[in-house]
Design an enzyme around this catalytic site. Structure first.
Site, short mmCIF file in Angstrom:
data_model
loop_
_atom_site.label_atom_id
_atom_site.label_comp_id
_atom_site.label_asym_id
_atom_site.label_seq_id
_atom_site.Cartn_x
_atom_site.Cartn_y
_atom_site.Cartn_z
N ASP A 337 0.84 -1.19 0.00
CA ASP A 337 0.00 0.00 0.00
C ASP A 337 0.88 1.25 0.00
OD1 ASP A 337 -2.20 1.65 0.10
OD2 ASP A 337 -2.43 1.50 2.27
N GLU A 340 2.25 2.91 3.11
CA GLU A 340 3.40 2.33 3.80
C GLU A 340 4.72 2.86 3.28
OE1 GLU A 340 3.27 0.13 6.46
OE2 GLU A 340 1.18 0.76 6.37
N ASP A 372 -2.43 -3.70 4.29
CA ASP A 372 -1.19 -2.99 3.92
C ASP A 372 -0.34 -3.77 2.93
OD1 ASP A 372 -1.76 -0.83 5.65
OD2 ASP A 372 -1.03 -1.97 7.36
N GLU A 403 -2.15 -6.84 7.65
CA GLU A 403 -2.34 -5.51 8.24
C GLU A 403 -1.19 -5.26 9.21
OE1 GLU A 403 -4.05 -1.82 9.03
OE2 GLU A 403 -4.75 -3.28 7.56
N ARG A 404 -0.40 -4.23 8.93
CA ARG A 404 0.78 -3.94 9.75
C ARG A 404 0.42 -2.91 10.82
NH1 ARG A 404 5.65 -0.25 7.58
NH2 ARG A 404 7.08 -0.36 9.34
#
Length: 626
Positions: A337, A340, A372, A403-404
């Site tokens: 993404d 990021e 992400d 998902e981070r």
């Protein structure tokens, strides 16, 4: 005796001559050039011409035109460049407020004007009567009172969509509408342009003409996912187009034969409703199809190229919608993404990109509407000789999405409510393996707005209660290392798999479930979503159904999680059905306990009387809540 004033005939008065004829001529040339190329910038130039014709003062250069409406930086820059070339050719003292001798007049009329000039009224009316495209709802007798009926050009996008919808409503028992994916796939056979790949130099595809059909009330778009159906006017126009098509091609039988023959040659997976049961048993199941233009470019053919094992392992939950990718025909690409890589602590985000590059990971930065990081299987396409761009490659999304979360971001998302919403959207995105990548902050976690114990409990609940896989790392370098290992693992996991594109809107959320590759077959077949459909379905603020709005309302109540809201929706799909159930209860106590025995989650627990009473008071209490 004073001389009599001249008699003024008519109510029209001549417009004053523009003091900027040179600029008008250049704008007219730009408009005509854009019209020849089919660009929509012709309308922008036309508006600029109208603004300049009304301006009564002379302009010394194009920058002064910025005060006028419809003049932006782009138009002013083009005019300045033309002005500089004009000075070079005619000298620095050349006049710009008058045209050179022998030049055509500037500011010509727009060819798209709906009001024809008086000289052409009679032949135009004759053309309408002879061509079958008469005015819509005859008004006054003059040429200005009639509008030409919109008739799409043959083999265009609008033409193909109208014919496809019309042929479907002729089938007995048809549902009366079509979804976007199936409509595109079947209309592609009737269109010369692609419904997915734009033409060179533009961003428009054949599907762009659907907006015109909707504006002219020929096609009706409803529901979410979108359903497309013909209006009464659209059905009438499509019927005329179909009769002309049959007259030129030899009737409906020949059309059906041509469609079946193209399906066999191009490996199309459409269902033939005219085949009997005995013929179905003797015919091998169709291979999921791709658009005709794409199959012809690849030169595929049905038959021996597809093994029986691959057909046996093919999912049967619904009709695949966008073709298949055979082993060796695709690469596994990590999608990052763009959030990021930009904004915030930019040096940390750039460290992630540098680490991925150092590890030799092939990744692509793009906008992801949920998550992400994820992985796609991208088709390998070779450039076609004589074309500037390579054909558009299909992209299918693998079942893994990440998902981070840094600990400070986790703290903030819990406080503002994003954490619960993100988990809810990840569960509904259509991918079966969601992962939370949590980066520890060391001693910095003790300085958060929430206690460290609360953050640790939220992480544990995410894994145990919500069913997500949680991976903990220490810093950005370990995050990049985990993404590298996952990319190589998925490349090896999917390397011998045949990937088939499926559509959620055709099957529903409970249709074909994605599965992991197994070792029982040499080439197992998997069903995956296309990236375009996945990303569109994950838009946060798109139009929602009544059921989705009801679920969001319920989740605003304190203590009512996504699992509890889903359990209530299974029993009462809309707010109207819940209010009807409340009205059917004999007493106040029964209304308060209506939802208390509904079971939710993996542990099959009851919602309980306290939460049931809260929901009842929210929707049935008149006046403010106490």
């Amino acid at each position: 005796m004073p001389a009599p004033e001249p008699v003024r005939l008519g109510r029209k008065r001549a417009l004053p001559v523009s003091p900027n004829p040179l600029f008008l001529r250049w704008l007219t040339e730009l408009r005509d050039s854009a019209r020849e190329k089919g660009l929509k910038t012709q309308h922008v130039y036309n508006k600029a011409i109208g603004s300049l014709q009304k301006y009564p003062l002379p302009l010394e250069n194009a920058r002064e035109a910025k005060i006028l409406q419809n003049f932006g930086d782009g138009i002013c820059k083009l005019l300045d460049e033309k002005l500089q070339r004009y000075y070079k050719e005619h000298g620095p003292d050349a006049p710009i407020h008058s045209l050179p001798e022998g030049a055509p007049p500037a500011g010509g009329p727009d060819n798209n004007s709906l009001a024809p000039n008086k000289k052409s009224n009679v032949p135009q009316e004759g053309k309408k009567e002879s061509g079958g495209g008469g005015g819509r709802g005859g008004g006054r007798g003059g040429g200005r009172g009639k509008k030409r009926e919109y008739v799409p050009q043959k083999r265009s996008g609008g033409y193909a969509v109208l014919l496809t919808l019309y042929r479907h409503i002729q089938i007995p028992g048809d549902k009366g509408y079509m979804f976007k994916m199936e409509l595109q796939n079947e209309a592609q056979l009737l269109c010369d342009k692609s419904f997915s790949a734009p033409d060179l130099g533009t961003k428009y595809t054949a599907w762009s003409s659907v907006s015109t059909l909707i504006k002219r009330d020929l096609v009706v778009k409803t529901h979410s996912p979108a359903r497309y159906a013909l209006s009464e006017e659209g059905a009438s126009l499509a019927g005329r187009l179909a009769s002309e098509e049959q007259g030129s091609s030899g009737g409906p039988e020949q059309i059906v034969e041509e469609r079946d023959r193209s399906e066999e040659n191009d490996v199309q997976g459409l269902v033939d409703l005219t085949v009997s049961d005995e013929e179905e048993k003797s015919v091998t199941p169709p291979v999921p199809g791709r658009p005709a233009w794409e199959s012809q470019a690849r030169g595929e053919a049905a038959g021996p190229s597809v093994s029986g094992e691959a057909q046996a392992s093919e999912p049967s939950g619904g009709r695949p919608s966008g073709g298949r990718l055979l082993p060796g025909d695709y690469d596994i690409i990590l999608c990052v993404d763009f959030i990021e890589t930009t904004g915030g602590s930019n040096h940390c985000k750039q460290d992630l990109v540098k680490e991925l590059q150092r590890n030799g990971v092939t990744f692509d930065v793009r906008k992801l509407n949920v998550g992400d990081f994820l992985w796609v299987a991208r088709e390998r396409v070779a450039p076609i000789p004589g074309q500037l761009r390579a054909p558009e490659a299909k992209e299918l999304v693998l079942d893994y999405i990440i998902e981070r979360k840094r600990m400070d971001d986790l703290c903030g998302s819990i406080i503002d409510g994003r954490f619960r919403e993100q988990k809810f959207r990840l569960k509904r995105c259509g991918l079966s393996k969601p992962i939370y990548l949590v980066e520890e902050c060391g001693t910095a976690a003790s300085h958060m707005s929430l206690p460290e114990a609360t953050l640790q409990q939220a992480i544990i609940n995410t894994q145990v209660v919500d069913g997500f896989f949680v991976k903990r790392v220490q810093d950005v370098r370990e995050s990049a290392a985990y993404l590298t290992v996952m990319t190589r693992y998925l490349t090896r996991l999917y390397q011998n798999s045949t990937l088939v594109c499926r559509s959620r809107e055709l099957e529903g959320d409970g249709g074909m479930k994605p599965s992991l590759p197994s070792s029982s077959s040499s080439t197992p077949s998997l069903s995956l979503l296309s990236f375009a459909e996945f990303n569109y379905g994950a838009i946060k603020n798109k139009s929602q159904t009544v059921r989705e709005v009801f679920a969001r309302q319920l989740m605003q109540i304190s203590g009512l999680s996504g699992d509890k809201a889903a359990a209530i929706l299974d029993r009462y799909t809309t707010l109207c059905s819940l209010l009807s159930a409340y009205e059917s209860c004999p007493s106040e106590a029964d209304r308060e306990k209506l939802l208390s025995n509904i079971r939710y989650g993996k542990l099959n627990r009851n919602i309980g009387p306290a939460l049931s009473r809260t929901v009842y008071q929210l929707y049935c209490t008149k006046g403010p809540l106490s």
